[in-house]
Design a protein around this motif. Sequence first.
Motif, PDB file in Angstrom:
ATOM      1  N   ILE A  98      33.627  86.207  82.276  1.00  0.00           N
ATOM      2  CA  ILE A  98      33.480  85.127  81.296  1.00  0.00           C
ATOM      3  C   ILE A  98      32.290  85.373  80.380  1.00  0.00           C
ATOM      4  O   ILE A  98      32.312  85.043  79.192  1.00  0.00           O
ATOM      5  N   ALA A  99      31.238  85.996  80.922  1.00  0.00           N
ATOM      6  CA  ALA A  99      30.039  86.278  80.120  1.00  0.00           C
ATOM      7  C   ALA A  99      30.321  87.238  78.965  1.00  0.00           C
ATOM      8  O   ALA A  99      29.502  87.351  78.040  1.00  0.00           O
ATOM      9  N   LEU A 100      31.460  87.917  78.990  1.00  0.00           N
ATOM     10  CA  LEU A 100      31.836  88.800  77.881  1.00  0.00           C
ATOM     11  C   LEU A 100      32.278  88.006  76.655  1.00  0.00           C
ATOM     12  O   LEU A 100      32.497  88.584  75.594  1.00  0.00           O
ATOM     13  N   GLN A 101      32.424  86.704  76.820  1.00  0.00           N
ATOM     14  CA  GLN A 101      32.768  85.781  75.736  1.00  0.00           C
ATOM     15  C   GLN A 101      34.109  86.112  75.056  1.00  0.00           C
ATOM     16  O   GLN A 101      34.174  86.264  73.832  1.00  0.00           O
ATOM     17  N   PRO A 102      35.171  86.192  75.842  1.00  0.00           N
ATOM     18  CA  PRO A 102      36.492  86.219  75.213  1.00  0.00           C
ATOM     19  C   PRO A 102      36.722  84.878  74.515  1.00  0.00           C
ATOM     20  O   PRO A 102      35.974  83.914  74.740  1.00  0.00           O
ATOM     21  N   ASP A 103      37.745  84.793  73.694  1.00  0.00           N
ATOM     22  CA  ASP A 103      38.033  83.518  73.034  1.00  0.00           C
ATOM     23  C   ASP A 103      38.400  82.450  74.054  1.00  0.00           C
ATOM     24  O   ASP A 103      38.004  81.283  73.929  1.00  0.00           O
ATOM     25  N   MET A 104      39.188  82.851  75.057  1.00  0.00           N
ATOM     26  CA  MET A 104      39.692  81.910  76.046  1.00  0.00           C
ATOM     27  C   MET A 104      39.670  82.553  77.430  1.00  0.00           C
ATOM     28  O   MET A 104      39.531  83.770  77.555  1.00  0.00           O
ATOM     29  N   ALA A 105      39.831  81.709  78.447  1.00  0.00           N
ATOM     30  CA  ALA A 105      40.039  82.184  79.813  1.00  0.00           C
ATOM     31  C   ALA A 105      40.928  81.176  80.525  1.00  0.00           C
ATOM     32  O   ALA A 105      40.870  79.972  80.241  1.00  0.00           O
ATOM     33  N   SER A 106      41.749  81.656  81.428  1.00  0.00           N
ATOM     34  CA  SER A 106      42.604  80.744  82.187  1.00  0.00           C
ATOM     35  C   SER A 106      41.756  79.966  83.184  1.00  0.00           C
ATOM     36  O   SER A 106      40.754  80.457  83.708  1.00  0.00           O
ATOM     37  N   LEU A 107      42.170  78.732  83.441  1.00  0.00           N
ATOM     38  CA  LEU A 107      41.469  77.886  84.410  1.00  0.00           C
ATOM     39  C   LEU A 107      42.499  77.054  85.163  1.00  0.00           C
ATOM     40  O   LEU A 107      43.160  76.194  84.585  1.00  0.00           O
ATOM     41  N   SER A 108      42.633  77.330  86.455  1.00  0.00           N
ATOM     42  CA  SER A 108      43.466  76.499  87.332  1.00  0.00           C
ATOM     43  C   SER A 108      42.563  75.464  87.972  1.00  0.00           C
ATOM     44  O   SER A 108      41.549  75.811  88.576  1.00  0.00           O
ATOM     45  N   VAL A 109      42.922  74.190  87.841  1.00  0.00           N
ATOM     46  CA  VAL A 109      42.011  73.121  88.265  1.00  0.00           C
ATOM     47  C   VAL A 109      42.367  72.525  89.620  1.00  0.00           C
ATOM     48  O   VAL A 109      41.751  71.557  90.061  1.00  0.00           O
ATOM     49  N   GLY A 110      43.351  73.103  90.292  1.00  0.00           N
ATOM     50  CA  GLY A 110      43.715  72.630  91.620  1.00  0.00           C
ATOM     51  C   GLY A 110      44.456  73.705  92.386  1.00  0.00           C
ATOM     52  O   GLY A 110      44.809  74.750  91.840  1.00  0.00           O
ATOM     53  N   PHE A 114      51.701  79.513  96.812  1.00  0.00           N
ATOM     54  CA  PHE A 114      52.302  80.667  96.177  1.00  0.00           C
ATOM     55  C   PHE A 114      53.367  81.214  97.142  1.00  0.00           C
ATOM     56  O   PHE A 114      53.560  80.662  98.224  1.00  0.00           O
ATOM     57  N   PRO A 115      54.056  82.302  96.784  1.00  0.00           N
ATOM     58  CA  PRO A 115      55.135  82.773  97.662  1.00  0.00           C
ATOM     59  C   PRO A 115      54.730  83.023  99.107  1.00  0.00           C
ATOM     60  O   PRO A 115      55.480  82.694 100.029  1.00  0.00           O
ATOM     61  N   THR A 116      53.536  83.604  99.326  1.00  0.00           N
ATOM     62  CA  THR A 116      53.153  83.960 100.698  1.00  0.00           C
ATOM     63  C   THR A 116      51.788  83.430 101.108  1.00  0.00           C
ATOM     64  O   THR A 116      51.302  83.758 102.191  1.00  0.00           O
ATOM     65  N   ARG A 117      51.171  82.634 100.260  1.00  0.00           N
ATOM     66  CA  ARG A 117      49.821  82.156 100.586  1.00  0.00           C
ATOM     67  C   ARG A 117      49.506  80.902  99.772  1.00  0.00           C
ATOM     68  O   ARG A 117      50.285  80.488  98.913  1.00  0.00           O
ATOM     69  N   VAL A 118      48.349  80.350 100.052  1.00  0.00           N
ATOM     70  CA  VAL A 118      47.841  79.226  99.261  1.00  0.00           C
ATOM     71  C   VAL A 118      46.996  79.781  98.116  1.00  0.00           C
ATOM     72  O   VAL A 118      46.113  80.625  98.334  1.00  0.00           O
ATOM     73  N   TYR A 119      47.304  79.341  96.909  1.00  0.00           N
ATOM     74  CA  TYR A 119      46.466  79.671  95.748  1.00  0.00           C
ATOM     75  C   TYR A 119      45.343  78.652  95.724  1.00  0.00           C
ATOM     76  O   TYR A 119      45.507  77.542  95.257  1.00  0.00           O
ATOM     77  N   GLU A 120      44.195  79.059  96.260  1.00  0.00           N
ATOM     78  CA  GLU A 120      43.099  78.116  96.505  1.00  0.00           C
ATOM     79  C   GLU A 120      42.155  78.040  95.314  1.00  0.00           C
ATOM     80  O   GLU A 120      41.601  79.051  94.871  1.00  0.00           O
ATOM     81  N   ASN A 121      41.985  76.823  94.816  1.00  0.00           N
ATOM     82  CA  ASN A 121      41.023  76.552  93.742  1.00  0.00           C
ATOM     83  C   ASN A 121      40.227  75.312  94.147  1.00  0.00           C
ATOM     84  O   ASN A 121      40.604  74.178  93.827  1.00  0.00           O
ATOM     85  N   SER A 122      39.143  75.557  94.880  1.00  0.00           N
ATOM     86  CA  SER A 122      38.352  74.444  95.402  1.00  0.00           C
ATOM     87  C   SER A 122      37.650  73.723  94.255  1.00  0.00           C
ATOM     88  O   SER A 122      37.365  74.312  93.212  1.00  0.00           O
ATOM     89  N   PRO A 123      37.332  72.431  94.420  1.00  0.00           N
ATOM     90  CA  PRO A 123      36.619  71.708  93.366  1.00  0.00           C
ATOM     91  C   PRO A 123      35.320  72.386  92.941  1.00  0.00           C
ATOM     92  O   PRO A 123      34.996  72.434  91.751  1.00  0.00           O
ATOM     93  N   ASP A 124      34.571  72.926  93.894  1.00  0.00           N
ATOM     94  CA  ASP A 124      33.310  73.582  93.539  1.00  0.00           C
ATOM     95  C   ASP A 124      33.547  74.808  92.670  1.00  0.00           C
ATOM     96  O   ASP A 124      32.822  75.038  91.687  1.00  0.00           O
ATOM     97  N   LEU A 125      34.554  75.619  93.005  1.00  0.00           N
ATOM     98  CA  LEU A 125      34.837  76.810  92.211  1.00  0.00           C
ATOM     99  C   LEU A 125      35.345  76.417  90.829  1.00  0.00           C
ATOM    100  O   LEU A 125      34.937  77.013  89.822  1.00  0.00           O
ATOM    101  N   VAL A 126      36.221  75.424  90.752  1.00  0.00           N
ATOM    102  CA  VAL A 126      36.727  74.968  89.454  1.00  0.00           C
ATOM    103  C   VAL A 126      35.569  74.510  88.565  1.00  0.00           C
ATOM    104  O   VAL A 126      35.495  74.864  87.385  1.00  0.00           O
ATOM    105  N   ASP A 127      34.662  73.727  89.142  1.00  0.00           N
ATOM    106  CA  ASP A 127      33.520  73.239  88.354  1.00  0.00           C
ATOM    107  C   ASP A 127      32.643  74.396  87.893  1.00  0.00           C
ATOM    108  O   ASP A 127      32.129  74.389  86.769  1.00  0.00           O
TER     109      ASP A 127
END
Length: 278
Positions: A98-110, A114-127
Amino acid sequence: MSKPCIICVAITGSLPKKENNPAVPITVTEQVESTQAAFEAGATIVHAHVRNDDETPSSDPEKFARLKEGLEKHCPGMIIQFSTGGRSGAGKERGGMIALQPDMASLSVGSNNFPTRVYENSPDLVDWLASEMRTHHVKPEIETFDLSHIHQAAAMNRDGRIPGKLYVQFVMGVKNAMPVDRDVFDYYIKTVERLVPDGEWCAAGIGQHQFTLNEWCISSGGHTRTGLEDNIRLNRDTLAPSNAALVKRAADLCEKYERPVATWQQAREILGLPLKAA
């Protein structure tokens, strides 16, 4: 319908390999060349992952830096969006570019399955990811795999953790997550329009559902995503020869529904991003 449609091309992703489709761009050089062709075909956002030499996913900031340099040189004006997805790294490693300053970055907020696992996005990591994007003036693209993610993004927008106009992407067709369902799709749109009336939305369909979601988005006034990350085929029997071929298919749908394909200038204006000299 005259609103320009932004076409995002997801060029590589974390999963498809050369053995699945030889057109999948793996090296930085291949990625730049593939993106340039897609840009010329009408894509104005490039959603980018990077890979190791053995084709496994990577979150190496040095690789992202070389990719960004090549894209800026060969696709001037195109919106560069880096992935912070969970298949490429763990924890804060996911946001190291992110520090490379692209125009955008994807952000999953929850989180979601997924097919074989949990796609984990904890509140602390999202923040933390959202904070890094604010610090480096990177616009998030909200990747929503569930209705609750739209509500969470709207709450973060209201309290300033995600400032400015929201860009919300519905991801449909991932096994064990949200299926491709037209009633759900329509309700997603209704929810965005109710909670963030000044926001913009798009959608991505996985695998065989890509073309369906392209058509639903374009005919409903939204923006759309295509590319080899999500789908490696033109149809059941034919591999897609390039990212550009998938972009052209989306552009043809824009013509069908009498919507202009957004130029990079229009895409930046729609999303509230600064113009850059081509």
